[in-house]
Scaffold this active site. Sequence first.
Site, PDB file in Angstrom:
ATOM      1  N   HIS A 157       0.738  -1.148   0.110  1.00 43.10           N
ATOM      2  CA  HIS A 157       0.193   0.105   0.098  1.00 43.10           C
ATOM      3  C   HIS A 157       1.062   1.392  -0.078  1.00 43.10           C
ATOM      4  CE1 HIS A 157      -4.094  -1.770   0.753  1.00 43.10           C
ATOM      5  NE2 HIS A 157      -3.328  -2.745   1.140  1.00 43.10           N
ATOM      6  N   ASP A 365       3.377   9.177  -0.767  1.00 47.31           N
ATOM      7  CA  ASP A 365       2.216   8.606  -0.241  1.00 47.31           C
ATOM      8  C   ASP A 365       2.051   7.433  -1.349  1.00 47.31           C
ATOM      9  OD1 ASP A 365      -0.094   7.920   1.250  1.00 47.31           O
ATOM     10  OD2 ASP A 365      -0.814  10.076   1.102  1.00 47.31           O
TER      11      ASP A 365
END
Length: 466
Positions: A157, A365
């Site tokens: 992720h 991110d």
Amino acid sequence: MSRLIVVSNRVNPPTGAGEESVGGLAMALAAALRQYSGLWFGWSGKTTPSFTGVLDVQTIDGVTAAVIDLEEADVEEYYNGYANKTLWPLFHYRTDLTAYDRAYGAGYQRVNKRFAETLAPLIEPDDLIWVHDYHLIPLARELRALGIKNRIGFFLHVPWPAHQVFTTLPGHSRLAEAMFDYDVVGFQTAEYCQAFEEYVLSEASGEQPRPGQLQAFGRTLSVGAYPIGIDAPDFARMVKSPRARRMRNVMDACTVFRHLIVGVDRLDYSKGLEERFAGFERYLADNPDMRREVLMLQIAPVSRESVEAYQEIRGRLDGLSGRINGEFADIDWAPFRYVNRNYRRDELAGIYRAARVGLVTPLRDGMNLVAKEYVAAQDPDDPGVLILSRFAGAARQLDEALLVNPNSPEEIADALGRALTMGKPERIRRWRALFDNVEREDVTAWRDSFVDALAGVGTRRAALAG
Ligand code: ADQ
């Protein structure tokens, strides 16, 4: 019939729209599992004096969850230690915050072994196993050591860092080798996938027999980019809910004749909050005539509070937010509102909808689901503007946002100026392109494409859906 077994560090299926404090990963996994007859396995979030491996099985909102408790030392060395003080900062390019401690590495291996030993007896021969995130990279190796031959996939992720950064990790080769016990490895973007390939080819004497395949350590692996999305239909429903409408009205009442700028992030040093605050401060300094026209709301619930770096950034942000209001506020007005609490998801939807600007500026991110939620919540006839960091994985898909370098308060201030003066036709044109992507590449598309790859492209998917 085959099942899908999802494994992640924490197991916390949301209980519905009212759920507070759920990270992006949990939201996505719950949505993914609900439509499969499957099992979600991981840590309960609780500790026990000594590890027993006793499973607590519950079905919540259509998701069967099987959880175990961990020992204090496991939490300290594996979760707070190797996961959150070593891999998280390293994978977000914060080598200055990365802790290298042998006890952390040992705890990480131990917990992965404990996960494998508890999970292995639950696995049936046809099950597909889908492991999530940096906490559990060695899990497939541990399962293979116990004789598990099932197809096992891994999805990361967070970013996979450039190989010059990854090689600063002692034992990097062992971690990379562990990836080759999976059949399929998925990354959020092509860029992270390429960074992994580059490492394997240059550092591990690997080969790429064809695109999407890697050979190294005597094994072959399928790799690819599987960008995660939000549960778009569910979010669209939530935006229309009474609570979302009420929250929107509350926000409208707070911002009469003013534009709302909103940021929503876990309080984490990777999210670029200090630079964002400085960008807003710069905007106010550069645009005195706009000072009474804007209100910035930053929602940042605290996370990982037992890690020092998180305590430190919290202190710095408190100071910065006080400074901005001290500098610019008047007796009847303040430009900045900074809150550290969680909100219900339907309330967040209402807040996004009320905001003329969504300010999403992480320094790094993996993806960033807040950017997608902001887009999904907008009014098609009068949408707001998304300002997005070019270093969020989401920027690869959402390129009609105003993309900024999140390290530069000046760029953030300029983008705010542009967003706040953008005419409706341009806002609608940009939003339409963003929304099409958010709707099309949603969590269902993500899940299906990964599970298809894991199952061997479509052949077993019909049998899996339940
Ligand atoms: P996170 O780092 O947690 O996820 P993100 O993708 O933005 O980051 O997801 C955060 C989620 O938490 C969003 O769904 C948001 O609505 C929710 N949230 C944030 N603040 C909240 C608040 N105050 N109250 C209630 N809910 C709140 C990790 C990676 C990301 C990746 C996701 C999914 O770091 O890059 O996008 O996993 O893969």
